[in-house]
Design a protein around this motif. Structure first.
Motif, mmCIF file in Angstrom:
data_model
loop_
_atom_site.group_PDB
_atom_site.id
_atom_site.type_symbol
_atom_site.label_atom_id
_atom_site.label_comp_id
_atom_site.label_asym_id
_atom_site.label_seq_id
_atom_site.Cartn_x
_atom_site.Cartn_y
_atom_site.Cartn_z
ATOM 1 N N MET A 198 0.919 -1.081 0.204
ATOM 2 C CA MET A 198 0.086 -0.092 0.148
ATOM 3 C C MET A 198 0.826 1.230 0.028
ATOM 4 O O MET A 198 1.804 1.361 0.733
ATOM 5 N N ASP A 199 0.488 2.116 -0.837
ATOM 6 C CA ASP A 199 1.252 3.445 -0.721
ATOM 7 C C ASP A 199 0.774 4.414 -0.054
ATOM 8 O O ASP A 199 -0.350 4.505 0.274
ATOM 9 N N SER A 200 1.760 5.442 0.552
ATOM 10 C CA SER A 200 1.378 6.497 1.416
ATOM 11 C C SER A 200 1.346 7.786 0.460
ATOM 12 O O SER A 200 2.272 7.777 -0.231
ATOM 13 N N GLN A 201 0.598 8.686 1.021
ATOM 14 C CA GLN A 201 0.998 10.022 0.154
ATOM 15 C C GLN A 201 0.405 11.246 1.096
ATOM 16 O O GLN A 201 -0.398 11.035 1.857
ATOM 17 N N PHE A 202 1.228 12.222 1.009
ATOM 18 C CA PHE A 202 0.949 13.192 1.768
ATOM 19 C C PHE A 202 1.107 14.645 1.094
ATOM 20 O O PHE A 202 2.068 14.628 0.321
ATOM 21 N N HIS A 203 0.707 15.681 1.589
ATOM 22 C CA HIS A 203 0.858 17.039 0.869
ATOM 23 C C HIS A 203 2.157 17.577 1.551
ATOM 24 O O HIS A 203 2.204 17.651 2.666
ATOM 25 N N CYS A 204 2.592 18.541 0.796
ATOM 26 C CA CYS A 204 3.810 19.224 1.258
ATOM 27 C C CYS A 204 3.998 20.644 0.668
ATOM 28 O O CYS A 204 3.314 20.795 -0.465
ATOM 29 N N SER A 228 6.229 4.298 -1.335
ATOM 30 C CA SER A 228 5.873 2.841 -1.536
ATOM 31 C C SER A 228 7.095 2.033 -1.241
ATOM 32 O O SER A 228 8.375 2.510 -1.542
ATOM 33 N N LYS A 229 6.776 0.740 -0.704
ATOM 34 C CA LYS A 229 7.858 0.043 -0.436
ATOM 35 C C LYS A 229 8.119 -0.829 -1.886
ATOM 36 O O LYS A 229 7.382 -1.072 -2.872
ATOM 37 N N ASP A 230 9.655 -1.231 -2.056
ATOM 38 C CA ASP A 230 10.062 -1.843 -3.321
ATOM 39 C C ASP A 230 10.387 -3.206 -2.670
ATOM 40 O O ASP A 230 11.575 -3.447 -2.462
ATOM 41 N N ARG A 262 16.234 -8.713 -3.630
ATOM 42 C CA ARG A 262 17.487 -8.872 -4.276
ATOM 43 C C ARG A 262 18.648 -8.347 -3.554
ATOM 44 O O ARG A 262 19.784 -9.125 -3.086
ATOM 45 N N THR A 263 18.361 -7.349 -2.537
ATOM 46 C CA THR A 263 19.448 -7.060 -1.739
ATOM 47 C C THR A 263 19.686 -8.022 -0.560
ATOM 48 O O THR A 263 20.834 -8.440 -0.403
ATOM 49 N N ALA A 264 18.531 -8.716 -0.027
ATOM 50 C CA ALA A 264 18.819 -9.685 0.766
ATOM 51 C C ALA A 264 19.554 -10.855 0.262
ATOM 52 O O ALA A 264 20.277 -11.412 0.858
ATOM 53 N N ALA A 265 19.103 -11.270 -1.066
ATOM 54 C CA ALA A 265 19.962 -12.270 -1.626
ATOM 55 C C ALA A 265 21.510 -12.015 -1.909
ATOM 56 O O ALA A 265 22.300 -12.678 -1.667
ATOM 57 N N ASP A 266 21.838 -10.615 -2.205
ATOM 58 C CA ASP A 266 23.227 -10.328 -2.443
ATOM 59 C C ASP A 266 23.779 -10.219 -1.092
ATOM 60 O O ASP A 266 24.948 -10.688 -0.951
ATOM 61 N N VAL A 267 23.153 -9.820 -0.117
ATOM 62 C CA VAL A 267 23.836 -10.046 1.316
ATOM 63 C C VAL A 267 24.085 -11.573 1.830
ATOM 64 O O VAL A 267 25.263 -11.944 2.022
ATOM 65 N N GLU A 268 23.231 -12.508 1.422
ATOM 66 C CA GLU A 268 23.507 -13.805 1.685
ATOM 67 C C GLU A 268 24.592 -14.550 0.851
ATOM 68 O O GLU A 268 25.443 -15.104 1.347
ATOM 69 N N ASN A 269 24.497 -13.919 -0.469
ATOM 70 C CA ASN A 269 25.685 -14.503 -1.145
ATOM 71 C C ASN A 269 27.064 -14.060 -0.714
ATOM 72 O O ASN A 269 28.004 -14.754 -0.740
ATOM 73 N N LEU A 270 27.017 -12.644 -0.381
ATOM 74 C CA LEU A 270 28.517 -12.138 0.100
ATOM 75 C C LEU A 270 28.740 -12.775 1.492
ATOM 76 O O LEU A 270 29.879 -13.388 1.816
#
Length: 75
Positions: A1-7, A48-50, A56-64
């Motif tokens: 779920m995305d969050s949005q706010f005004h600024c 929003s979360k990616d 991918r980052t978790a897999a890269d860390v695991e490989n390292l």
């Protein structure tokens, strides 16, 4: 779920844009603003979360970690 706010785009300082979020100043690089943004503009920020990038980052860390563990065993 995305969050949005005004600024509110308050001002520019040394290549940074100072936006007010709930009345609090936050400095962000001017380069991330929409083209032709100027002081006084109201902006919408979406966050929003990616999950794919996180995985991918978790897999890269695991490989390292495995590579480092393998090197320690060889030494």
């Amino acid at each position: 779920m995305d969050s949005q706010f005004h600024c509110y785009l308050d001002r520019f300082e040394e290549g940074m844009a100072v936006i007010l979020i709930n009345g609090k100043p936050v400095a962000v690089p001017s380069s991330i603003l929409p083209p032709n943004s100027r002081e006084g503009d109201h902006l919408i920020i979406r966050i929003s979360k990616d999950d794919k990038a996180r995985n991918r980052t978790a897999a890269d860390v695991e490989n390292l970690q495995q590579e480092l563990n393998h090197r320690e065993i060889e030494e």
